[in-house]
Design a protein around this motif. Sequence first.
Motif, PDB file in Angstrom:
ATOM      1  N   MET A  79       1.442   5.727  -3.959  1.00 22.14           N
ATOM      2  CA  MET A  79       1.393   6.853  -3.017  1.00 22.14           C
ATOM      3  C   MET A  79       2.660   6.909  -2.173  1.00 22.14           C
ATOM      4  SD  MET A  79      -2.478   6.564  -1.591  1.00 22.14           S
ATOM      5  CE  MET A  79      -3.831   6.348  -2.752  1.00 22.14           C
ATOM      6  N   GLN A  80       3.072   5.731  -1.736  1.00 23.04           N
ATOM      7  CA  GLN A  80       4.257   5.647  -0.901  1.00 23.04           C
ATOM      8  C   GLN A  80       5.475   6.193  -1.631  1.00 23.04           C
ATOM      9  OE1 GLN A  80       4.908   1.579  -0.037  1.00 23.04           O
ATOM     10  NE2 GLN A  80       6.934   1.916   0.860  1.00 23.04           N
TER      11      GLN A  80
ATOM     12  N   ARG B 233      18.833  10.193   1.859  1.00 24.56           N
ATOM     13  CA  ARG B 233      18.103  10.524   3.074  1.00 24.56           C
ATOM     14  C   ARG B 233      17.156   9.412   3.485  1.00 24.56           C
ATOM     15  NH1 ARG B 233      14.401  15.488   4.573  1.00 24.56           N
ATOM     16  NH2 ARG B 233      14.652  15.390   6.810  1.00 24.56           N
TER      17      ARG B 233
ATOM     18  N   ARG C 178      10.974  12.636  -3.169  1.00 24.40           N
ATOM     19  CA  ARG C 178      11.613  13.925  -3.337  1.00 24.40           C
ATOM     20  C   ARG C 178      12.105  14.486  -2.016  1.00 24.40           C
ATOM     21  NH1 ARG C 178       9.835  16.702  -8.161  1.00 24.40           N
ATOM     22  NH2 ARG C 178       8.279  15.088  -8.470  1.00 24.40           N
TER      23      ARG C 178
ATOM     24  N   ASP D 161       5.463   8.187  -4.355  1.00 22.26           N
ATOM     25  CA  ASP D 161       5.293   9.600  -4.689  1.00 22.26           C
ATOM     26  C   ASP D 161       5.628  10.476  -3.493  1.00 22.26           C
ATOM     27  OD1 ASP D 161       4.476   8.907  -7.194  1.00 22.26           O
ATOM     28  OD2 ASP D 161       2.363   9.337  -6.871  1.00 22.26           O
TER      29      ASP D 161
ATOM     30  N   ARG E 294       5.364  19.398  -4.401  1.00 20.64           N
ATOM     31  CA  ARG E 294       6.724  19.773  -4.059  1.00 20.64           C
ATOM     32  C   ARG E 294       7.484  20.249  -5.275  1.00 20.64           C
ATOM     33  NH1 ARG E 294       8.645  17.158   0.780  1.00 20.64           N
ATOM     34  NH2 ARG E 294       6.769  15.910   0.816  1.00 20.64           N
TER      35      ARG E 294
ATOM     36  N   GLU F 292      -1.468   5.029   2.014  1.00 20.68           N
ATOM     37  CA  GLU F 292      -0.167   4.638   1.484  1.00 20.68           C
ATOM     38  C   GLU F 292       0.437   3.461   2.253  1.00 20.68           C
ATOM     39  OE1 GLU F 292      -0.619   7.812   2.878  1.00 20.68           O
ATOM     40  OE2 GLU F 292      -0.086   6.844   4.757  1.00 20.68           O
TER      41      GLU F 292
ATOM     42  N   ASP G 137      -0.032  14.659  -4.153  1.00 18.11           N
ATOM     43  CA  ASP G 137       1.290  14.236  -3.706  1.00 18.11           C
ATOM     44  C   ASP G 137       2.327  14.514  -4.774  1.00 18.11           C
ATOM     45  OD1 ASP G 137       0.207  13.361  -1.364  1.00 18.11           O
ATOM     46  OD2 ASP G 137       0.362  11.227  -1.818  1.00 18.11           O
ATOM     47  N   GLN G 138       1.944  14.266  -6.019  1.00 17.54           N
ATOM     48  CA  GLN G 138       2.895  14.437  -7.114  1.00 17.54           C
ATOM     49  C   GLN G 138       3.261  15.899  -7.308  1.00 17.54           C
ATOM     50  OE1 GLN G 138       2.385  10.884 -10.357  1.00 17.54           O
ATOM     51  NE2 GLN G 138       1.256  12.736 -10.712  1.00 17.54           N
TER      52      GLN G 138
ATOM     53  N   TYR H 219      -2.687  16.593   6.819  1.00 18.42           N
ATOM     54  CA  TYR H 219      -4.048  16.157   6.489  1.00 18.42           C
ATOM     55  C   TYR H 219      -5.089  16.974   7.240  1.00 18.42           C
ATOM     56  CZ  TYR H 219      -1.664  12.111   4.478  1.00 18.42           C
ATOM     57  OH  TYR H 219      -0.846  11.302   3.734  1.00 18.42           O
TER      58      TYR H 219
ATOM     59  N   SER I  24      -1.560   2.045  -3.305  1.00 16.47           N
ATOM     60  CA  SER I  24      -0.876   2.326  -2.046  1.00 16.47           C
ATOM     61  C   SER I  24       0.627   2.467  -2.269  1.00 16.47           C
ATOM     62  CB  SER I  24      -1.173   1.190  -1.065  1.00 16.47           C
ATOM     63  OG  SER I  24      -0.421   1.322   0.102  1.00 16.47           O
TER      64      SER I  24
ATOM     65  N   VAL J  45       7.111  15.060 -13.691  1.00 17.57           N
ATOM     66  CA  VAL J  45       6.405  14.663 -12.485  1.00 17.57           C
ATOM     67  C   VAL J  45       6.790  13.252 -12.053  1.00 17.57           C
ATOM     68  CG1 VAL J  45       4.106  14.095 -11.633  1.00 17.57           C
ATOM     69  CG2 VAL J  45       4.450  16.162 -12.956  1.00 17.57           C
TER      70      VAL J  45
ATOM     71  N   PHE K  51      11.339  14.182   9.298  1.00 20.45           N
ATOM     72  CA  PHE K  51      10.970  14.738   7.989  1.00 20.45           C
ATOM     73  C   PHE K  51       9.477  14.564   7.808  1.00 20.45           C
ATOM     74  CE2 PHE K  51      10.364  10.755   5.703  1.00 20.45           C
ATOM     75  CZ  PHE K  51      11.195   9.871   6.387  1.00 20.45           C
ATOM     76  N   ILE K  52       8.807  15.661   7.501  1.00 20.72           N
ATOM     77  CA  ILE K  52       7.355  15.646   7.375  1.00 20.72           C
ATOM     78  C   ILE K  52       6.981  15.301   5.945  1.00 20.72           C
ATOM     79  CG2 ILE K  52       5.255  17.035   7.533  1.00 20.72           C
ATOM     80  CD1 ILE K  52       6.591  18.579   9.805  1.00 20.72           C
ATOM     81  N   VAL K  53       6.081  14.358   5.826  1.00 20.28           N
ATOM     82  CA  VAL K  53       5.708  13.818   4.525  1.00 20.28           C
ATOM     83  C   VAL K  53       4.431  14.472   4.014  1.00 20.28           C
ATOM     84  CG1 VAL K  53       4.879  11.713   3.422  1.00 20.28           C
ATOM     85  CG2 VAL K  53       6.829  11.610   4.961  1.00 20.28           C
ATOM     86  N   ASN K  54       3.529  14.779   4.920  1.00 25.90           N
ATOM     87  CA  ASN K  54       2.227  15.287   4.503  1.00 25.90           C
ATOM     88  C   ASN K  54       1.480  15.916   5.671  1.00 25.90           C
ATOM     89  OD1 ASN K  54       0.884  15.412   2.004  1.00 25.90           O
ATOM     90  ND2 ASN K  54       1.038  13.202   1.755  1.00 25.90           N
TER      91      ASN K  54
ATOM     92  N   GLU L  99       2.083  13.818   9.074  1.00 24.39           N
ATOM     93  CA  GLU L  99       2.634  12.490   8.838  1.00 24.39           C
ATOM     94  C   GLU L  99       4.140  12.684   8.711  1.00 24.39           C
ATOM     95  OE1 GLU L  99       1.344  10.953   5.026  1.00 24.39           O
ATOM     96  OE2 GLU L  99       1.281   8.917   5.812  1.00 24.39           O
TER      97      GLU L  99
ATOM     98  N   TYR M 201       4.652   5.629   8.493  1.00 23.95           N
ATOM     99  CA  TYR M 201       5.090   6.872   9.108  1.00 23.95           C
ATOM    100  C   TYR M 201       4.423   7.043  10.467  1.00 23.95           C
ATOM    101  CZ  TYR M 201       6.442   7.807   4.303  1.00 23.95           C
ATOM    102  OH  TYR M 201       7.000   7.719   3.059  1.00 23.95           O
TER     103      TYR M 201
ATOM    104  N   LYS N 200      -5.473  12.131  -4.210  1.00 21.78           N
ATOM    105  CA  LYS N 200      -4.292  12.129  -3.334  1.00 21.78           C
ATOM    106  C   LYS N 200      -3.013  12.014  -4.165  1.00 21.78           C
ATOM    107  CE  LYS N 200      -1.896   9.558   0.331  1.00 21.78           C
ATOM    108  NZ  LYS N 200      -1.104  10.717   0.766  1.00 21.78           N
TER     109      LYS N 200
ATOM    110  N   ASN O  39      10.296  22.106   7.339  1.00 20.17           N
ATOM    111  CA  ASN O  39      10.659  20.692   7.339  1.00 20.17           C
ATOM    112  C   ASN O  39       9.984  19.969   6.179  1.00 20.17           C
ATOM    113  OD1 ASN O  39      10.458  17.869   7.898  1.00 20.17           O
ATOM    114  ND2 ASN O  39      11.111  18.289   9.988  1.00 20.17           N
TER     115      ASN O  39
END
Lengths: 249, 249
Positions: A143-144, A233, A150, A146, B150, B94, B146-147, B85, A140, A82, B80-83, B70, B103, B142, B191
Amino acid sequence: MIKSRESLAIDCNNCLVKHVCLAQDISISDIEELNSLIQNVRCIEKKNHVYHLHDPLKNLYAIYSGSCKEYGIDSNGNEFIVNFYFPGDIIGLESIAAQKYLYYMMALEDLQLCVLPLNNFLKTMHRKPNIMRRVMHLSSIKMQYDQSARLGITAHERVCDFLLNIANRMYQRKPDEKEICLPMSQIEISNFLGIAYETVNRVFQNLKKKNIIVMNNKTLEILDLGRLEELGRLDYSVMSSVSPAVTSI
Amino acid sequence: MIKSRESLAIDCNNCLVKHVCLAQDISISDIEELNSLIQNVRCIEKKNHVYHLHDPLKNLYAIYSGSCKEYGIDSNGNEFIVNFYFPGDIIGLESIAAQKYLYYMMALEDLQLCVLPLNNFLKTMHRKPNIMRRVMHLSSIKMQYDQSARLGITAHERVCDFLLNIANRMYQRKPDEKEICLPMSQIEISNFLGIAYETVNRVFQNLKKKNIIVMNNKTLEILDLGRLEELGRLDYSVMSSVSPAVTSI
DNA sequence: CGGCATATTGAAAACTATCAACGGCAGTGG
DNA sequence: CCACTGCCGTTGATAGTTTTCAATATGCCG
């Protein structure tokens, strides 16, 4: 295995990684609060566990030296990694809500961990708003990282982003070091990135052939950061501008 | 665009998603502290932005209704989509370290956002240790999501894990709802997952053919959770046992 | 030195992306 | 109202990438 911080002469004031850890932006007097919070250091030898899945969470840890991997076992019995953590990182944050550790944590190298008893830590945060702000800041940043660790799509992008991520974090810690020591194996990198280890190896060979990196054994040097960024990327300029502090990939 | 909470009769006490948001586990008197902190609601129409990359961060937001994505723009100019909510999620966490948003945030549906002025929020956390603990708790969740969002390796696994993740979060919000409304397009899912949208579509077709899910338009129903979990990689039993609260994928 | 984990390389198989085409649907503007 | 437009979902065929399988080399550790 557990030693007093005093016996090892470890102190937040003269810590080599305090700029990426809790003590950054904290007044001298508040740092004493951290020093009294953190009485002990846990020493763990390579390949041993810091904690196991589902162990009750009593402590967070700040890595003083060494590195470790956070992993789980999926429904087929396979390991999935992870995260990797380095000196200055706080480990255990994602497990606070569950009150038990959500993953296994294993030392990749001999580890020295500053022990943060969670309840006292929360009390310290309450007494010292600047420490609370610092914890929010570090959370913070975690989170950024994480979220963005990937993002690459192709195997090439993923591996390049991984190297950029590690390089970025190492640069925060030791700006003068050109050579990066990778404590994890290619197999572990492939596991973390979710690609076959042969593919990781082939990407490394490719980057070596193009003179973008050199690698011997576990040491890595990036010769052409610009081209590595083109192949990846992410735009790491944002990241490095954030702050000289990083909590995790 | 900005309305007073009072005019909309929005109150943390009778909020439909308070159990996944700040007000959970907070005493009645401390909830009043939240109510006085959060004076305003920002309303944003579908496809409009909550904020843009690099806007100075003055507020966090708690989603009262609606959903958003986000995203960033990579070095080739591609989104590129990060999240994603949903109601109850706190957005902006973040970006605290950078003091500017990292973002873009765009409404997928009409949004109502409870405005949390960051500085006052930090002061409230300091005054009310239980609120501070709750914020740590939500941050922890969170990080956990996030971890693990994916982790799947193959396209099949990734899509299944995505559906499990969304289903899990929706279940936290409305345990009785069998049908899940997916506010994002298949293109956006692809995406986010880093796979071609045709592939996402084919996986959906495949899951439909196997009677694991049914989908019409934007609504999704999971018929066979067990088999979906077999096809995915994650063990979501850990997640759902954590707490009825989720901050992000 | 022997044994085991890791690194390396090639070839074939499997998977996924890309290209292309079409249908449906909503919103727009005449 | 209807044609037009653009976005999204769907499907097939092909090209490209990645995984898998296999074999060999290298290095570390007892």
